[in-house]
Design a protein around this motif. Structure first.
Motif, PDB file in Angstrom:
ATOM      1  N   HIS A 214       0.933  -4.689  17.819  1.00  0.00           N
ATOM      2  CA  HIS A 214       0.640  -4.406  16.408  1.00  0.00           C
ATOM      3  C   HIS A 214       1.143  -3.010  16.076  1.00  0.00           C
ATOM      4  O   HIS A 214       0.702  -2.038  16.684  1.00  0.00           O
ATOM      5  CB  HIS A 214      -0.871  -4.503  16.150  1.00  0.00           C
ATOM      6  CG  HIS A 214      -1.397  -5.895  16.376  1.00  0.00           C
ATOM      7  ND1 HIS A 214      -1.693  -6.754  15.365  1.00  0.00           N
ATOM      8  CD2 HIS A 214      -1.640  -6.581  17.527  1.00  0.00           C
ATOM      9  CE1 HIS A 214      -2.113  -7.907  15.858  1.00  0.00           C
ATOM     10  NE2 HIS A 214      -2.094  -7.816  17.178  1.00  0.00           N
ATOM     11  N   LYS A 216       2.743  -0.054  13.046  1.00  0.00           N
ATOM     12  CA  LYS A 216       2.677   0.395  11.641  1.00  0.00           C
ATOM     13  C   LYS A 216       4.088   0.633  11.121  1.00  0.00           C
ATOM     14  O   LYS A 216       4.868   1.352  11.739  1.00  0.00           O
ATOM     15  CB  LYS A 216       1.888   1.708  11.550  1.00  0.00           C
ATOM     16  CG  LYS A 216       0.444   1.576  11.982  1.00  0.00           C
ATOM     17  CD  LYS A 216      -0.219   2.944  12.026  1.00  0.00           C
ATOM     18  CE  LYS A 216      -1.682   2.812  12.417  1.00  0.00           C
ATOM     19  NZ  LYS A 216      -2.321   4.144  12.601  1.00  0.00           N
ATOM     20  N   TYR A 227      -5.979  -0.192   0.749  1.00  0.00           N
ATOM     21  CA  TYR A 227      -6.008  -1.456   1.474  1.00  0.00           C
ATOM     22  C   TYR A 227      -7.439  -1.972   1.489  1.00  0.00           C
ATOM     23  O   TYR A 227      -8.354  -1.271   1.921  1.00  0.00           O
ATOM     24  CB  TYR A 227      -5.495  -1.229   2.895  1.00  0.00           C
ATOM     25  CG  TYR A 227      -5.534  -2.477   3.750  1.00  0.00           C
ATOM     26  CD1 TYR A 227      -4.501  -3.410   3.698  1.00  0.00           C
ATOM     27  CD2 TYR A 227      -6.605  -2.720   4.611  1.00  0.00           C
ATOM     28  CE1 TYR A 227      -4.534  -4.552   4.482  1.00  0.00           C
ATOM     29  CE2 TYR A 227      -6.658  -3.855   5.391  1.00  0.00           C
ATOM     30  CZ  TYR A 227      -5.621  -4.770   5.322  1.00  0.00           C
ATOM     31  OH  TYR A 227      -5.651  -5.896   6.089  1.00  0.00           O
ATOM     32  N   GLU A 229     -10.055  -5.211   2.414  1.00  0.00           N
ATOM     33  CA  GLU A 229     -10.289  -6.499   3.081  1.00  0.00           C
ATOM     34  C   GLU A 229     -11.617  -7.055   2.626  1.00  0.00           C
ATOM     35  O   GLU A 229     -12.597  -6.334   2.508  1.00  0.00           O
ATOM     36  CB  GLU A 229     -10.306  -6.306   4.607  1.00  0.00           C
ATOM     37  CG  GLU A 229      -9.088  -6.921   5.281  1.00  0.00           C
ATOM     38  CD  GLU A 229      -9.020  -6.599   6.749  1.00  0.00           C
ATOM     39  OE1 GLU A 229     -10.079  -6.573   7.416  1.00  0.00           O
ATOM     40  OE2 GLU A 229      -7.881  -6.382   7.237  1.00  0.00           O
ATOM     41  N   SER A 246       0.761  -3.019   8.416  1.00  0.00           N
ATOM     42  CA  SER A 246       0.609  -3.377   9.835  1.00  0.00           C
ATOM     43  C   SER A 246       1.318  -4.708  10.104  1.00  0.00           C
ATOM     44  O   SER A 246       1.162  -5.683   9.369  1.00  0.00           O
ATOM     45  CB  SER A 246      -0.886  -3.479  10.143  1.00  0.00           C
ATOM     46  OG  SER A 246      -1.064  -4.050  11.416  1.00  0.00           O
ATOM     47  N   SER A 305      -1.996  -9.423  10.595  1.00  0.00           N
ATOM     48  CA  SER A 305      -2.290  -8.642   9.389  1.00  0.00           C
ATOM     49  C   SER A 305      -1.906  -9.401   8.139  1.00  0.00           C
ATOM     50  O   SER A 305      -2.169  -8.957   7.036  1.00  0.00           O
ATOM     51  CB  SER A 305      -1.506  -7.323   9.443  1.00  0.00           C
ATOM     52  OG  SER A 305      -0.121  -7.602   9.328  1.00  0.00           O
TER      53      SER A 305
END
Length: 1065
Positions: A214, A216, A227, A229, A246, A305
């Motif tokens: 993972h 960036k 961001y 979620e 990501s 992501s």
RNA sequence: GGGCGAUUAGCUCAGUGGUAGAGCACUUCGUUGACAUCGAAGGGGUCACAAGUUCGAACCUUGUAUCGCCCA
């Protein structure tokens, strides 16, 4: 002549096979009746490098059974044998051979020399598998043995007589001219070991341990966004300001070729930054490339992501996204799967790519703007020209150039490992907290939290080459494709409308499913061994034919060089001329060897030359060869002489039955369907019989590493070909799994012995074979003989029914059961009293019938067990192979057509069934109460109907012998303490009060009564149900009634016997 | 994730609507003049589970479980 004690398969097999071959028994049309219909089977051509394995043995045995059967029936048969040139497999074998002998490598010796070596090798060891087939008794027409490369240029004189090559080339040209074949830059499966493209079907996806990293991707210019979620209820679970997006990937080294980052259009988390640029976090910091964030339906919001990097040149899903979005696809690797080392230095390439990435215009226009391509390019060529330009850009940082794409056996870190390390070092990995437990010196455990890069260890589906076993790389290259969606229709229709039947039926479903979702078929291979693609390239010229242009080269597709030149001259006009340069073909190959795999666009001499007044254009042939399956797809017509109008083509095409493994339904069957229909507009065969892989007794795949491989020739050596063949037939249930158990083969070897012994009894003991005999059953008066004749007729029907419906197991089991249980255990035994008696007429009749029954059995068993049957045919009458006359051999004997209706005598059958029932019941009772097997005992009859009495009278000697009865005395009642013997229409008893155990006998009767009660319950239940009588078919009701009556009679007798026994204890 | 299939005797498998079969293995007996690579007799199964259709289901339908194979 006296027969030997046992059948010596080892010596008989080669002798018999030679006799058949010498007498021409296998040739096309042998034993055909006048005006016979044809019956043709095409062998699935084994690889010319191949050795016979158990799957071949099974597959070819089934074919041979059908061919022998049809041949005996008088059809005009052809079983066409041959081999496939098997491009990759053969090239691999020969290269290995060269290495072993310390010869030059393929690359060093060059194409022509190498091909000579392959032909040499083919000449020396190419026929191995065909000779191995002969050990099985395969009766193919070996005089017609074909080869998919016959007639190809470079073939030695003795190989050049076939014209398979012509057929392949002609088909290519025809399909090209019909627009069914095209060349294009597409993402294909690239095998870095063989350095060739391969088709989807040649890739095996295997679950392999892998990692998901993972990383960036920072937003350009330090931009930020919020961001957010949310969980399922819409509650905010995370809100933070980010300056990155990501990305999760299993292949970090391909980041170098990213063209975009994609998110799903409905993904709210990234909606605000769509259209912005992000920086790919790899490569030298000063040359970081910028790519846009785009939307596409492909990304899964819930996976990782939700954002995906798009590397169109190295991933099949990304390729589709890139195509949809006009995203440039940067190829990063060379033919060996190493990072590219060609082209301009990284700084220059990255700067250009970055400019392209920032442009908002369509790709072609962008490139025009940068002066990379000409704006005058024809519209149809623009996509190709743009893609070709993009392909010249090498975005591999200088220090990674030439490194392998991942570590894969190297000791040093390679591209993937270096990329990951650099990103981690720069702090652009997504980090997580990892808790570990550590012990200090005193053994105290403490938990320690570390912030570490987020790397998931997870299994991933990794593509491997089915031949090379190396990891396949999706690679953007120029290849030839068959436009399968244009030819798939007739192939689907032919099965849907029943013109072609696929067995088992589930195969049809699989066939539809694949063909309905078919992808273009990549048919070019970057190999040397194969049919070279009949296309010559020449430089493109302007419309007025006055000057050369930089557009993609022009293709001239033709069956010969001369034709290609003719086409080229038409294109270039009267003021110019084309010539062929093999030099340029080598240049193209050399370019490829250096890692340039995209095309021939800038091959040095590919331009015009002014020679005197005339312009000269250099043509060169595409160096690639065709996929092996392209040529084997033409096997039916190619082996029959097409494109010539051959007699065989007229007679045997379309062929009849194709027998092959399920595993090549797509590879071969579907492609033969498509291609035959596309080329000659006819289906290639009527019926396809698909079978599974032959596995070991436990159902495991046979493999060298497991060590459970069974060599069919070892089986032939040990048990004989007939035993192996019979096992194959007995295993061949439609749709069944094929587990090969040596115990079973041993059992069928015993069956072969049994057949031999029964014949030897006929020959040595009763001298049955000396009299004249024919195909007609002899006149018989004895019920025993009339009965066995009827049983043979039933067998004939069963065998034909089995073979007609491809139920080889049914045919095999019918033969086994008849010969062992009916012929040997009953008929043969029952002839003994006759030959020990004095009735000469009965002896004569029985000799004749015995011989006829053996003859017929040999005929009916011959397709499955050709050797032992032919040997018996020969030995028992001096007929057969010793005469050298094919018409006298069993292989060409007339297959019978009599029916049960003709030959079954119901009275004789009833009589023999009664006799057998009495014998069996006596034997069973004796054994259960421990009467010594050898003891002759008296028997009492208390009840017998007229039929029973006449059966007894005619068969007294026989029953007494086999039931070991010394006398039969009538009585009103069975004596006390006797054993009850029920029979249809009669009741017997063995008065053995002094030797039997009353309790034991009572237990025996109780058990029988128990069984009867259960049966009676079921029968009465049915018959008492009025709906049964109303709804069930009359014959079923009648049968149930008769059954009930018989069972009731039996029950009554046993009950009576039981009561009598109860009186004494 | 999609498609196709399988599940029946200890084992390997047949069995396409009429009440359960084969081979091997097992038990007992047997060197009887084709055969010990044999013969005779036997034991052994709620046909994966559940519901449905049917006079009747191992078989047809639906669902569940487990296991394969092919394709993603």
């Amino acid at each position: 002549m006296a027969m030997d004690k046992t059948f010596d398969a080892a010596t008989a097999e080669s002798r018999l096979f030679t006799a058949w071959e010498q007498a021409g028994c296998f040739t096309a049309g042998a034993n055909a009746k006048p005006e016979a219909s044809s019956y043709c089977i095409m062998i699935p051509p084994p690889n010319v490098t191949g050795v016979l394995h158990i799957g071949h043995a099974f597959n070819n045995t089934l074919q041979d059974i059908l061919i022998r059967w049809k041949r005996m029936q008088g059809f005009d048969t052809l079983w066409q044998p041959g081999c496939d040139h098997a491009g990759i497999a053969t090239q691999m074998v020969v290269e290995r051979e060269l290495a072993k002998n310390g010869e030059q490598t393929r690359a060093k010796m060059g194409r022509e020399k190498f091909l000579e070596k392959v032909w040499d090798w083919k000449g020396q060891s190419g026929g191995t598998i065909i000779n191995q087939l002969k050990r099985l008794g395969a009766s193919a027409d070996f005089s017609r043995t074909a080869f998919t490369m016959s007639g190809a240029p470079g073939a030695p004189a003795d190989e050049a007589d076939g014209n398979f090559h012509d057929a392949v080339i002609k088909v290519f040209v025809e399909m090209y001219n019909k627009g069914l074949i095209y060349r294009g830059k597409r993402l294909v499966n690239w095998d870095p070991h063989f350095e060739t493209a391969i088709s989807d079907l040649e890739v095996e996806n295997i679950e392999t341990p892998g990692h998901m990293w993972h990383f960036k991707y920072p937003l350009a210019g330090g931009a930020t966004y919020t961001y957010v979620e949310k969980d399922e209820d819409g509650t905010i679970t995370l809100e933070e300001t980010r300056d990155y997006i990501s990305i999760a990937t299993t292949r970090p080294e391909t980041m170098l070729g990213d063209g975009a980052v994609a998110v799903h259009p409905s993904d709210e988390r990234y909606a605000s930054i769509v259209g912005q640029l992000v920086e790919i976090p790899v490569g030298p910091k000063e040359h970081r490339r910028l790519i846009p964030i785009i939307t596409d339906e492909y990304p899964d919001k819930d996976f990782g992501s939700g954002a995906v990097k798009i590397t169109g040149a190295h991933d099949f899903n990304d390729y589709q996204v890139a195509k949809r979005g006009g995203i440039p696809m940067y190829r990063l690797m060379d033919t060996k799967g190493a990072m590219r080392a060609d082209g301009a230095p990284y700084a220059e390439a990255a700067a250009l790519a970055s400019k392209i990435g920032k442009s908002t215009k369509p790709l072609f226009e962008t490139l025009v703007e940068f002066g990379a391509v000409s704006e005058n390019t024809e519209v149809s060529q623009r996509e190709t020209v743009a893609a070709n330009f993009i392909d010249t850009i090498n975005l591999v940082p200088d220090e990674l150039r030439g490194k392998n794409r991942f570590i894969d056996g190297h000791s040093e870190p390679q591209a993937r490992e270096i990329v990951v390390a650099e990103i981690n070092a720069e702090g652009l990995a997504v980090m997580v907290t990892e808790v570990t437990t550590v012990k200090d010196d005193d053994g105290n455990e403490t938990e320690v939290s570390n912030i570490v890069p987020y790397v998931e260890n997870k299994p991933i589906m990794q593509p491997f080459g089915d031949r090379s076993k190396v990891v396949i790389e999706p690679m953007l290259t120029d290849q030839w494709f068959v436009e399968t969606d244009k030819i798939v229709g007739p192939a689907l229709d032919a099965v849907r409308n029943g013109d072609v039947k696929i067995l088992p039926e589930s195969g049809e479903k699989t066939y539809y499913h694949w063909l309905e979702n078919i992808e273009p078929w990549c048919i070019s291979r970057q190999l040397w061994w194969g049919h070279q693609i009949p296309v010559w390239f020449g430089p493109a010229v302007s419309a007025d034919k006055q000057h050369y242009t930089s557009e993609a080269p022009v293709q001239f597709c033709a069956t010969t060089e001369e034709e290609a030149i003719k086409l080229a001259n038409e294109y270039y006009g009267p003021e110019a001329e084309a010539y062929i340069s093999s030099y340029d073909q080598y240049q193209a190959e050399a370019k490829r060897a250096e890692g340039g795999i995209s095309g021939f666009d800038d091959v040095p001499n590919m331009e015009m030359h002014e020679v005197g007044k005339k312009k000269r254009y250099c043509l060169f042939r595409d160096p690639d060869v065709l996929d092996t399956w392209f040529s084997s797809g033409l096997w039916p017509i190619g082996t029959l002489g097409w494109p010539n109008e051959s007699e065989e083509m007229a007679k045997y095409f379309p062929t009849s039955t194709l027998i092959t493994g399920q595993d090549i339904l797509f590879f071969w069957v579907a492609r033969m369907m498509m291609m035959q229909l596309a080329v000659v507009d006819q289906v290639p065969f009527d019926t396809v019989y698909l079978h599974g892989l032959v596995r070991d007794a436990k159902g495991k795949k046979m493999s060298k590493s497991t060590g459970n491989v069974i060599d069919p020739l070892d089986i032939v050596d040990e048990y004989g070909a007939d035993a192996l063949r019979f096992s194959s037939a007995a295993m061949a249930a439609l749709g069944g799994v094929l587990k090969l158990d040596m115990k079973r083969i041993e059992g069928y070897r015993n069956f072969v012995t049994k057949i031999w012994q029964a014949s030897s009894y006929g020959d040595n003991v009763i001298d049955a074979f000396s009299a004249e005999r024919g195909a007609e059953p002899p006149k018989a008066t004895l019920p025993l003989n009339r009965w066995i004749i009827g049983e043979v007729a039933k067998l004939r029907e069963d065998v034909d029914a089995g073979l007609e419906s491809f139920r080889f197991n049914d045919a095999a089991n019918a033969l086994y059961a008849f010969f062992w249980n009916t012929f040997c255990a009953r008929y043969l035994e029952f002839t003994k009293p006759i030959f020990h008696g004095e009735d000469q007429a009965a002896k004569d009749e029985t000799q004749a019938v015995y011989a006829w029954a053996i003859d017929q059995s040999m005929i009916l068993m011959h397709p499955i067990m050709p050797f032992v049957t032919e040997e018996i045919w020969n030995v028992t009458d001096g007929r057969g192979v010793d005469t050298g006359d094919a018409s006298k051999m069993l292989i060409h004997a007339e297959w019978p057509t009599y029916t049960a209706a003709d030959l079954v005598d119901a009275d004789a059958e009833a009589e023999m069934n009664w006799v057998i029932a009495v014998i069996d019941n006596v034997r069973s009772a004796r054994a259960q109460v421990n009467v010594p097997a050898g003891a002759q005992v008296p028997m009492v009859v208390t009840q017998i109907d007229a039929a029973g009495q006449s059966y007894w009278d005619r068969n007294e000697a026989l029953i007494k012998r086999f039931a070991r009865i010394e006398s039969l005395t009538p009585a009103d009642e069975a004596p006390k303490g006797s054993i009850a013997i029920p029979a249809p229409g009669a009741a017997f008893a063995l008065p053995l009060a002094e030797i039997i155990d009353v309790a034991k006998e009572k237990a025996r009767l109780e058990k029988t009564l128990g069984k009867l009660a259960k049966e009676l319950g079921g029968l009465r239940g049915r018959l008492n149900n009025p709906k049964f009588a109303d709804s069930a078919p009359a014959e079923v009701v009648a049968e149930a009634r008769a059954n009930l009556a018989a069972r009731e009679e039996e029950e009554a007798k046993i009950k009576e016997a039981f009561d009598r026994l109860a009186e004494i204890g």
